[in-house]
Design an enzyme around this catalytic site. Structure first.
Site, short mmCIF file in Angstrom:
data_model
loop_
_atom_site.label_atom_id
_atom_site.label_comp_id
_atom_site.label_asym_id
_atom_site.label_seq_id
_atom_site.Cartn_x
_atom_site.Cartn_y
_atom_site.Cartn_z
N TYR A 297 -50.79 -23.03 -31.02
CA TYR A 297 -50.41 -24.38 -30.57
C TYR A 297 -50.12 -24.38 -29.07
O TYR A 297 -50.67 -25.20 -28.33
CB TYR A 297 -49.18 -24.83 -31.36
CG TYR A 297 -48.72 -26.23 -31.05
CD1 TYR A 297 -49.43 -27.33 -31.51
CD2 TYR A 297 -47.56 -26.46 -30.31
CE1 TYR A 297 -49.01 -28.62 -31.24
CE2 TYR A 297 -47.12 -27.74 -30.03
CZ TYR A 297 -47.85 -28.81 -30.50
OH TYR A 297 -47.43 -30.10 -30.23
N SER B 191 -45.43 -35.32 -39.70
CA SER B 191 -45.79 -33.90 -39.72
C SER B 191 -44.59 -33.04 -39.31
O SER B 191 -44.46 -31.89 -39.76
CB SER B 191 -47.00 -33.61 -38.83
OG SER B 191 -46.65 -33.62 -37.47
N ARG C 28 -42.91 -29.88 -41.25
CA ARG C 28 -42.57 -28.57 -40.67
C ARG C 28 -41.12 -28.20 -40.98
O ARG C 28 -40.82 -27.03 -41.24
CB ARG C 28 -42.82 -28.58 -39.15
CG ARG C 28 -44.28 -28.66 -38.77
CD ARG C 28 -44.52 -28.41 -37.30
NE ARG C 28 -44.16 -29.52 -36.43
CZ ARG C 28 -44.88 -30.63 -36.23
NH1 ARG C 28 -46.01 -30.80 -36.87
NH2 ARG C 28 -44.47 -31.58 -35.41
P1 NAD Z 1 -48.43 -36.41 -36.97
O1 NAD Z 1 -48.73 -34.96 -36.74
O2 NAD Z 1 -47.41 -36.74 -37.99
O3 NAD Z 1 -49.77 -37.19 -37.33
C1 NAD Z 1 -51.00 -36.71 -36.89
C2 NAD Z 1 -52.07 -37.70 -37.23
O4 NAD Z 1 -53.33 -37.09 -36.83
C3 NAD Z 1 -52.21 -38.03 -38.71
O5 NAD Z 1 -52.20 -39.44 -38.89
C4 NAD Z 1 -53.56 -37.43 -39.09
O6 NAD Z 1 -54.25 -38.15 -40.10
C5 NAD Z 1 -54.31 -37.48 -37.74
N1 NAD Z 1 -55.44 -36.57 -37.68
C6 NAD Z 1 -55.51 -35.31 -38.15
N2 NAD Z 1 -56.74 -34.80 -37.97
C7 NAD Z 1 -57.46 -35.77 -37.35
C8 NAD Z 1 -58.81 -35.86 -36.91
N3 NAD Z 1 -59.67 -34.83 -37.08
N4 NAD Z 1 -59.23 -37.00 -36.32
C9 NAD Z 1 -58.38 -38.05 -36.17
N5 NAD Z 1 -57.09 -38.02 -36.57
C10 NAD Z 1 -56.64 -36.89 -37.16
O7 NAD Z 1 -48.07 -37.11 -35.57
P2 NAD Z 1 -47.15 -36.57 -34.38
O8 NAD Z 1 -46.18 -35.52 -34.85
O9 NAD Z 1 -46.65 -37.79 -33.71
O10 NAD Z 1 -48.17 -35.81 -33.42
C11 NAD Z 1 -49.11 -36.51 -32.63
C12 NAD Z 1 -49.48 -35.66 -31.44
O11 NAD Z 1 -48.31 -35.36 -30.69
C13 NAD Z 1 -50.11 -34.29 -31.77
O12 NAD Z 1 -51.12 -34.00 -30.82
C14 NAD Z 1 -48.95 -33.33 -31.62
O13 NAD Z 1 -49.34 -32.01 -31.32
C15 NAD Z 1 -48.22 -33.97 -30.45
N6 NAD Z 1 -46.81 -33.58 -30.35
C16 NAD Z 1 -45.96 -33.79 -31.39
C17 NAD Z 1 -44.64 -33.39 -31.29
C18 NAD Z 1 -43.67 -33.55 -32.44
O14 NAD Z 1 -42.61 -32.91 -32.42
N7 NAD Z 1 -43.96 -34.41 -33.41
C19 NAD Z 1 -44.18 -32.78 -30.09
C20 NAD Z 1 -45.07 -32.61 -29.04
C21 NAD Z 1 -46.40 -33.01 -29.17
#
Ligand code: NAD
Length: 250
Positions: free
Chosen positions: A148, A185, A189
């Site tokens: 990641y 998500s 985790r």
């Molecule tokens: P999440 O992980 O709960 O949801 C992810 C979404 O991505 C889901 O709706 C899923 O259906 C969609 N997805 C998965 N594979 C896909 C594909 N091939 N094409 C299109 N959509 C797809 O959402 P989140 O936790 O808000 O994370 C969103 C982004 O933010 C990610 O890139 C994650 O790495 C990043 N991020 C999250 C956090 C955190 O703590 N939640 C922190 C830093 C960065």
């Protein structure tokens, strides 16, 4: 929507908008007057996005034909590449398949959407690209975030490169580096770690304790930064990794 809205007249394409930060950003951009195309592979999640400024469609960012179709359908002024996945584990836990999946979803898909969107943005005189990185990248490390962190560091490099190459064409390209954010998500985790540690509460404590504010972010707090970077208020900002992490990396 009133003409004074911050994103009035702009069209936005958002990947992974079914839940979490992508969804909150779709709603925030729509509230600011943008015409929003909210996309995801999860059609059920998209179906509950009923804002009149939001149109939804199925878009798998791993499929090149869908990338090209999505850009052709939407001609976006704003591209928010939000799709991403967290692989849990150190380098010794990371299979070649885990590495490839992390880089395909977290990096290659953004390369594909940016490459498809840029010619149209240049022809229309400009655009704002926002890529989702993470504080866990080249900013800081966290335990068990090997693939990641490597992939999210690549997002920062790719963002800076696109910004540099197209700065004279009206294109801005920034990325966002959040700390831990409450999302579906993330709850998964915490649940998985809770099974290792013996309780959900112990896992929650571990996640929250690394955040100096004593809490994780809401998706809406990240969406506010996305709206800023999408719109003309941030017109002098490009090529930056915007850290929004509650003081984690400070
Ligand atoms: P999440 O992980 O709960 O949801 C992810 C979404 O991505 C889901 O709706 C899923 O259906 C969609 N997805 C998965 N594979 C896909 C594909 N091939 N094409 C299109 N959509 C797809 O959402 P989140 O936790 O808000 O994370 C969103 C982004 O933010 C990610 O890139 C994650 O790495 C990043 N991020 C999250 C956090 C955190 O703590 N939640 C922190 C830093 C960065």
């Amino acid at each position: 929507m009133a003409g004074s809205a911050r994103l009035s007249g702009k069209t936005a394409l958002i990947t992974a908008a079914g839940q979490g930060i992508g969804r909150a950003s779709a709603l925030a951009m729509a509230a600011e007057g943008a015409k929003v195309f909210a996309t995801d592979v999860n059609d059920d999640a998209l179906s509950s996005l009923t804002d009149p400024n939001i149109e939804t469609f199925h878009f798998d960012v791993l499929k090149q034909a869908e990338v090209e179709a999505a850009i052709a359908r939407t001609s976006p002024d704003i591209l928010f590449n939000c799709a991403g996945f967290v692989h849990h584990g150190s380098i010794l836990d990371c299979s070649d398949a885990d590495w490839d999946f992390a880089f395909n979803l977290n990096v290659r898909a953004m390369y594909a959407t940016m490459k498809a969107a840029l010619p149209g943005m240049i022809a229309r005189g400009g655009g704002s690209i926002i890529n989702m990185s993470s504080a866990v990248s080249s900013v800081i490390a966290a335990p068990n975030r090997f693939a990641y962190g490597a992939s999210k560091a690549a997002v920062i490099g790719m963002t800076k490169s696109v910004a540099k190459d197209f700065v004279t064409k009206g294109i801005r390209c920034n990325c966002i580096c959040p700390g831990t954010v409450e999302s579906p998500s993330w709850h998964d985790r915490v649940t998985a770690l809770g099974k290792e540690l013996g309780s959900y509460e112990a896992a929650l404590e571990q996640f929250v304790s690394r955040q100096p504010m004593g809490r994780v972010a809401t998706a809406q707090e990240i969406a506010a930064l996305v709206v800023y970077l999408a719109g003309d208020e941030s017109a002098f900002t490009t090529g930056q990794a915007h850290i929004i992490d509650g003081g984690w990396a400070g």
